[in-house]
Design a protein around this motif. Structure first.
Motif, mmCIF file in Angstrom:
data_model
loop_
_atom_site.group_PDB
_atom_site.id
_atom_site.type_symbol
_atom_site.label_atom_id
_atom_site.label_comp_id
_atom_site.label_asym_id
_atom_site.label_seq_id
_atom_site.Cartn_x
_atom_site.Cartn_y
_atom_site.Cartn_z
ATOM 1 N N SER A 85 -12.816 9.755 15.589
ATOM 2 C CA SER A 85 -13.856 8.926 16.205
ATOM 3 C C SER A 85 -13.566 7.435 16.080
ATOM 4 O O SER A 85 -13.928 6.647 16.961
ATOM 5 N N VAL A 86 -12.957 7.037 14.953
ATOM 6 C CA VAL A 86 -12.631 5.627 14.731
ATOM 7 C C VAL A 86 -11.209 5.501 14.207
ATOM 8 O O VAL A 86 -10.618 6.463 13.701
ATOM 9 N N GLU A 87 -10.691 4.283 14.330
ATOM 10 C CA GLU A 87 -9.332 3.974 13.883
ATOM 11 C C GLU A 87 -9.344 2.579 13.278
ATOM 12 O O GLU A 87 -9.961 1.660 13.829
ATOM 13 N N PRO A 88 -8.672 2.382 12.141
ATOM 14 C CA PRO A 88 -8.584 1.027 11.603
ATOM 15 C C PRO A 88 -7.507 0.215 12.324
ATOM 16 O O PRO A 88 -6.437 0.732 12.632
ATOM 17 N N LEU A 89 -7.811 -1.046 12.595
ATOM 18 C CA LEU A 89 -6.839 -1.925 13.247
ATOM 19 C C LEU A 89 -6.111 -2.822 12.261
ATOM 20 O O LEU A 89 -4.961 -3.191 12.474
ATOM 21 N N VAL A 90 -6.799 -3.208 11.181
ATOM 22 C CA VAL A 90 -6.206 -4.089 10.174
ATOM 23 C C VAL A 90 -6.934 -3.865 8.856
ATOM 24 O O VAL A 90 -8.142 -3.613 8.846
ATOM 25 N N VAL A 91 -6.199 -3.932 7.759
ATOM 26 C CA VAL A 91 -6.788 -3.800 6.440
ATOM 27 C C VAL A 91 -6.813 -5.173 5.781
ATOM 28 O O VAL A 91 -5.865 -5.954 5.909
ATOM 29 N N PHE A 92 -7.908 -5.475 5.106
ATOM 30 C CA PHE A 92 -8.079 -6.775 4.453
ATOM 31 C C PHE A 92 -7.398 -6.706 3.088
ATOM 32 O O PHE A 92 -8.048 -6.490 2.059
ATOM 33 N N SER A 93 -6.110 -6.899 3.099
ATOM 34 C CA SER A 93 -5.299 -6.684 1.895
ATOM 35 C C SER A 93 -4.032 -7.520 1.964
ATOM 36 O O SER A 93 -3.589 -7.926 3.052
ATOM 37 N N GLU A 94 -3.455 -7.764 0.798
ATOM 38 C CA GLU A 94 -2.192 -8.489 0.741
ATOM 39 C C GLU A 94 -1.016 -7.590 1.120
ATOM 40 O O GLU A 94 -0.052 -8.039 1.735
ATOM 41 N N GLU A 95 -1.097 -6.321 0.730
ATOM 42 C CA GLU A 95 0.009 -5.402 0.987
ATOM 43 C C GLU A 95 -0.494 -4.173 1.738
ATOM 44 O O GLU A 95 -1.665 -3.808 1.655
ATOM 45 N N ARG A 96 0.412 -3.516 2.455
ATOM 46 C CA ARG A 96 0.051 -2.304 3.178
ATOM 47 C C ARG A 96 -0.279 -1.185 2.188
ATOM 48 O O ARG A 96 0.224 -1.151 1.068
ATOM 49 N N LEU A 97 -1.136 -0.295 2.627
ATOM 50 C CA LEU A 97 -1.579 0.799 1.781
ATOM 51 C C LEU A 97 -0.644 1.988 1.924
ATOM 52 O O LEU A 97 -0.209 2.321 3.029
ATOM 53 N N ASP A 98 -0.355 2.643 0.793
ATOM 54 C CA ASP A 98 0.500 3.830 0.832
ATOM 55 C C ASP A 98 -0.100 4.912 1.726
ATOM 56 O O ASP A 98 0.628 5.644 2.411
ATOM 57 N N GLU A 99 -1.434 5.015 1.717
ATOM 58 C CA GLU A 99 -2.111 6.044 2.508
ATOM 59 C C GLU A 99 -2.097 5.723 4.008
ATOM 60 O O GLU A 99 -2.269 6.619 4.835
ATOM 61 N N PHE A 100 -1.917 4.439 4.351
ATOM 62 C CA PHE A 100 -1.890 4.007 5.754
ATOM 63 C C PHE A 100 -0.708 3.050 5.945
ATOM 64 O O PHE A 100 -0.897 1.854 6.185
ATOM 65 N N PRO A 101 0.520 3.556 5.852
ATOM 66 C CA PRO A 101 1.693 2.677 5.863
ATOM 67 C C PRO A 101 1.903 1.907 7.164
ATOM 68 O O PRO A 101 2.566 0.863 7.166
ATOM 69 N N ASP A 102 1.351 2.390 8.255
ATOM 70 C CA ASP A 102 1.539 1.716 9.541
ATOM 71 C C ASP A 102 0.426 0.725 9.861
ATOM 72 O O ASP A 102 0.456 0.072 10.912
ATOM 73 N N LEU A 103 -0.547 0.627 8.986
ATOM 74 C CA LEU A 103 -1.689 -0.252 9.223
ATOM 75 C C LEU A 103 -1.362 -1.674 8.765
ATOM 76 O O LEU A 103 -1.090 -1.900 7.583
ATOM 77 N N PRO A 104 -1.358 -2.658 9.680
ATOM 78 C CA PRO A 104 -1.040 -4.036 9.286
ATOM 79 C C PRO A 104 -2.139 -4.642 8.415
ATOM 80 O O PRO A 104 -3.290 -4.183 8.418
ATOM 81 N N THR A 105 -1.790 -5.667 7.684
ATOM 82 C CA THR A 105 -2.730 -6.341 6.793
ATOM 83 C C THR A 105 -3.156 -7.683 7.373
ATOM 84 O O THR A 105 -2.492 -8.244 8.264
ATOM 85 N N THR A 106 -4.251 -8.194 6.851
ATOM 86 C CA THR A 106 -4.697 -9.526 7.251
ATOM 87 C C THR A 106 -3.671 -10.581 6.849
ATOM 88 O O THR A 106 -3.397 -11.514 7.615
ATOM 89 N N VAL A 107 -3.085 -10.419 5.675
ATOM 90 C CA VAL A 107 -2.159 -11.429 5.163
ATOM 91 C C VAL A 107 -0.908 -11.512 6.029
ATOM 92 O O VAL A 107 -0.413 -12.608 6.322
ATOM 93 N N GLU A 108 -0.387 -10.378 6.465
ATOM 94 C CA GLU A 108 0.824 -10.433 7.295
ATOM 95 C C GLU A 108 0.523 -10.999 8.682
ATOM 96 O O GLU A 108 1.433 -11.411 9.400
ATOM 97 N N ASN A 109 -0.773 -11.043 9.050
ATOM 98 C CA ASN A 109 -1.178 -11.717 10.283
ATOM 99 C C ASN A 109 -1.443 -13.198 10.063
ATOM 100 O O ASN A 109 -1.842 -13.907 10.990
ATOM 101 N N GLY A 110 -1.241 -13.650 8.812
ATOM 102 C CA GLY A 110 -1.445 -15.054 8.507
ATOM 103 C C GLY A 110 -2.876 -15.418 8.176
ATOM 104 O O GLY A 110 -3.245 -16.597 8.192
#
Length: 323
Positions: A218-243
């Motif tokens: 039903s839903v999908e995450p677009l970005v995680v508010f984190s410094e590093e990517r999560l092991d459980e969601f390795p393809d999910l980009p982070t806020t930090v890597e977006n600057g």
């Protein structure tokens, strides 16, 4: 001579009486706790902070040997619970379980800050993500482009106003240099339904509450508010890597009135650390995606962190309120 002896005896008696008073006061802390403890939670039953408080207190009861009653006192994102705890005696039998303390102090809705309450321990530093209907947006780039093309028209839902959700959406808009429209929802269920039904473009939510919706597509995450990517969601980009310098989430912990006996605070802090390290609590963490980053802070660390957050969020609150 008899007069001098009388004075000596009187002095000794007064000294013993003084020692007896201190001993009685010390025994109250040494014997703590001797009766049931109440934990006031300023958020609704079944929500993240309520479930956190109940998970901790169920283990804490066995360690301390008394019943611990969680009492939900909704109102003002924890302000009502804080006020009632402040009005209670400073004997260690009324605690507060909260996730919004720095926010409400910063916003000025909670008149009882760190002069009145001492943080005992932090258990959780939860992780936010921006969630959408996967049929609507396929990437964070698509979402930001839509926000650039439609300033002020892209809606992002969150629970309540002037809380962590609204602060997060406001800061995301600043960091990404887009104009997002925050929509305050009454509860997580309404927010989830808004995204699924197409009434909201997105929502800010933690992984635990969104897990079932993610599992059924039903839903999908677009970005995680984190410094590093999560092991459980390795393809999910982070806020930090977006600057974007934006990694805050709800920080859940316990508070006690500042004039409580320091020995009582130490007893609670040590018992809570034992809960945090227990297998039962670790299982609860993993089941609810609360293990994604380290949560524990002792009283000293949590106090310092709370001071920093109040200072940071005061600036945000001033901007949101147009001050």
């Amino acid at each position: 001579m008899k007069f001098k002896i009388g004075l000596v005896l009187l002095s000794v008696m007064m000294l013993l009486a003084g020692c007896g008073g201190n001993s009685e006061e010390g025994n109250a802390a040494n014997n703590y706790p001797e009766r049931n403890i109440e934990v006031l939670v300023g958020h609704g039953a079944g929500g993240g902070t309520d479930l956190f408080a109940r998970a901790v207190t169920s283990e804490l009861e066995d360690i301390l040997g008394v019943n611990i009653n969680v009492v939900n006192q909704e109102g003002g994102a924890g302000v009502v619970a804080a006020q009632n705890a402040y009005n209670a005696p400073s004997d260690g039998y009324t605690l507060v379980g909260d996730a919004a303390f720095p926010l409400t102090v910063a916003a000025g809705t909670n008149q009882h800050g760190l002069d009145d309450f001492t943080p005992i321990a932090r258990f959780q530093s939860d992780t936010y993500a921006l969630w959408v209907d996967p049929d609507k947006y396929s990437s964070i780039e698509d979402f930001i482009q839509a926000a650039e093309d439609n300033p002020g028209e892209i809606t992002v839902g969150g629970t309540g106003s002037m809380g962590m959700d609204e602060f997060t959406v406001f800061l995301l808009g600043q960091e990404a240099e887009v104009d997002l429209s925050f929509i305050a929802m009454e509860g997580a269920g309404d927010m989830h339904a808004g995204v699924i039904g197409g009434h909201l473009d997105a929502m800010v939510e933690e992984f635990g509450p969104a897990k079932a919706l993610y599992d059924d597509g039903s839903v999908e995450p677009l970005v995680v508010f984190s410094e590093e990517r999560l092991d459980e969601f390795p393809d999910l980009p982070t806020t930090v890597e977006n600057g974007w310098d934006l990694t805050d989430g709800n920080e859940r912990g316990f508070y006690i009135k500042s004039d409580a006996d320091p020995e009582i605070i130490s007893v609670l802090e040590e018992a809570m650390k034992e809960v945090y390290d227990s297998e039962e609590y670790k299982a609860y963490e993993e089941e609810n995606y609360l293990h994604l980053r380290e949560g524990w802070m002792d009283s000293e660390e949590f106090t310092q962190r709370t001071e920093e957050l109040i200072e940071r969020y005061t600036e945000v609150a001033d901007e949101l309120q147009g001050n």
